[in-house]
Design a protein around this motif. Structure first.
Motif, PDB file in Angstrom:
ATOM      1  N   ASN A   1       0.825  -1.210   0.000  1.00  0.00           N
ATOM      2  CA  ASN A   1       0.000   0.000   0.000  1.00  0.00           C
ATOM      3  C   ASN A   1       0.856   1.254   0.000  1.00  0.00           C
ATOM      4  O   ASN A   1       0.550   2.230  -0.699  1.00  0.00           O
TER       5      ASN A   1
ATOM      6  N   GLN B   1       2.287   1.758  -3.462  1.00  0.00           N
ATOM      7  CA  GLN B   1       1.269   2.285  -4.382  1.00  0.00           C
ATOM      8  C   GLN B   1       0.995   3.758  -4.123  1.00  0.00           C
ATOM      9  O   GLN B   1       0.775   4.534  -5.056  1.00  0.00           O
ATOM     10  N   LYS B   2       0.997   4.142  -2.849  1.00  0.00           N
ATOM     11  CA  LYS B   2       0.745   5.531  -2.481  1.00  0.00           C
ATOM     12  C   LYS B   2       1.844   6.439  -3.016  1.00  0.00           C
ATOM     13  O   LYS B   2       1.585   7.531  -3.552  1.00  0.00           O
TER      14      LYS B   2
ATOM     15  N   ASN C   1      -8.830   6.672  -1.369  1.00  0.00           N
ATOM     16  CA  ASN C   1      -8.713   6.204   0.007  1.00  0.00           C
ATOM     17  C   ASN C   1     -10.025   5.615   0.500  1.00  0.00           C
ATOM     18  O   ASN C   1     -11.112   6.076   0.138  1.00  0.00           O
TER      19      ASN C   1
ATOM     20  N   SER D   1      -8.674   0.222  -4.071  1.00  0.00           N
ATOM     21  CA  SER D   1      -7.651  -0.690  -4.588  1.00  0.00           C
ATOM     22  C   SER D   1      -7.688  -2.035  -3.867  1.00  0.00           C
ATOM     23  O   SER D   1      -8.087  -2.126  -2.693  1.00  0.00           O
TER      24      SER D   1
ATOM     25  N   ALA E   1      -5.217  -3.704  -2.873  1.00  0.00           N
ATOM     26  CA  ALA E   1      -4.239  -3.700  -1.775  1.00  0.00           C
ATOM     27  C   ALA E   1      -4.870  -3.160  -0.498  1.00  0.00           C
ATOM     28  O   ALA E   1      -4.664  -3.702   0.599  1.00  0.00           O
ATOM     29  N   GLN E   2      -5.659  -2.073  -0.628  1.00  0.00           N
ATOM     30  CA  GLN E   2      -6.353  -1.531   0.549  1.00  0.00           C
ATOM     31  C   GLN E   2      -7.400  -2.510   1.070  1.00  0.00           C
ATOM     32  O   GLN E   2      -7.532  -2.716   2.280  1.00  0.00           O
TER      33      GLN E   2
END
Length: 301
Positions: A56, A59-60, A69, A185, A187-188
């Motif tokens: 994460n 990616q950020k 978010n 996402s 991942a989140q």
């Protein structure tokens, strides 16, 4: 047969399913070294959360403000959905403690008919004839794959109960994961589901660990378990399913079953007789039947 895009998806989903298939064998090997279920699950989730946190963060940094978010509502829903993920790990690993890995994965595959049942209840719609036939094939395949007709086969009922509970919680995980907070996402979504699962896992560890926690699990098996259980499979499958579509992706993900049985056969030396392989083939066949796009196939004929 496949375009490059679909072929890439097939490879990604296949590798993800293969990773999942290896997991139970590693758990059994950890048990053989004296580690407990609490130690195994705790180490897997701790490393899994750390790994997904790093993904994460990457990616950020790479995408900056373009990353959507998660809202407080998203976080709550995902953590609630993730609680069933934690229960799946606990129940499945407890099953592996009492019964052979090759049998535990068969019980986990009962998600096929459980999924049809939940779909029928939620959508208030009777399943198609094809799904009913597929469920029947799964049940017949399960009877053969567990070799239940052999008189001298004795399976610990504790393992059977834990295995069926793992299948039920995994079915819940699959349904909620595909319907909750799909706009953020993967991942989140994975991170917050893992955090929800961690609540269950850590609570289980506190309640059941009667001996001093053996932190050697983090050095010996924790990284392997987290990679093959909580990091690699979700990443590969989340990347592969959009390329293959749900139908083809579900068929390819059935690789988890034969891979798990073969790992148990070669590494754990579990006995798997011919009738069990026939049962396994029937279960995989049922998954293929249920997810094939038959209308598209008819149009090509």
């Amino acid at each position: 047969m496949f375009g490059n895009r679909v072929l890439k998806g097939v490879v990604l989903v296949g590798l993800g399913a293969t990773s999942y298939g290896m997991l139970a064998t590693f758990v059994r090997l950890a048990y053989d070294e004296g580690f407990t279920t609490a130690e195994v699950t705790t180490s897997q989730f701790v490393y899994g959360i750390l790994g997904i946190l790093l993904i994460n963060l990457f990616q950020k940094i790479k995408k900056g403000t373009s990353v959507i978010n998660a809202s407080k509502r998203n976080i709550f829903q995902l953590m609630l959905a993730g609680s069933s993920l934690g229960m799946t790990s606990v129940f499945y690993y407890l099953a592996v403690k009492y019964i052979p890995v090759s049998i535990a994965i068969i019980l986990l595959m009962q998600t096929v008919w459980m999924g049809v049942l939940i779909e029928m209840i939620l959508d208030k719609k009777a399943p198609s004839k094809l799904k009913i036939i597929s469920v029947f094939i799964v049940l017949v395949g399960t009877l053969l794959a567990t070799n239940i007709f052999k008189n001298d086969v004795q399976l610990d009922w504790h393992g059977i109960v834990w295995g069926m509970l793992a299948a039920a919680s995994f079915t819940t995980t699959m349904f909620t994961a595909n319907r909750v907070a799909t706009g953020i996402s993967s991942a989140q979504r994975s991170l917050f589901m893992l955090l929800g699962g961690a609540v269950i896992v850590f609570s289980f560890a506190i309640a059941t660990q009667n001996t001093p926690f053996n932190f050697e699990i983090f050095m010996k098996w924790g990284i392997v378990l987290s990679l093959f259980g909580t990091i690699i499979p979700p990443m590969l499958m989340n990347a592969g399913f959009p390329l293959t579509g749900i139908g083809l992706g579900s068929i390819v993900s059935a690789l988890e079953l034969p891979v798990s049985v073969m790992m148990a056969y070669f590494l754990l030396h579990e006995q798997v007789v011919l009738v069990q392989w026939i049962g396994i083939i029937l279960i995989v066949l049922a998954i293929v039947l249920m997810n094939m796009n038959w209308d598209k196939f008819k149009n090509k004929v």
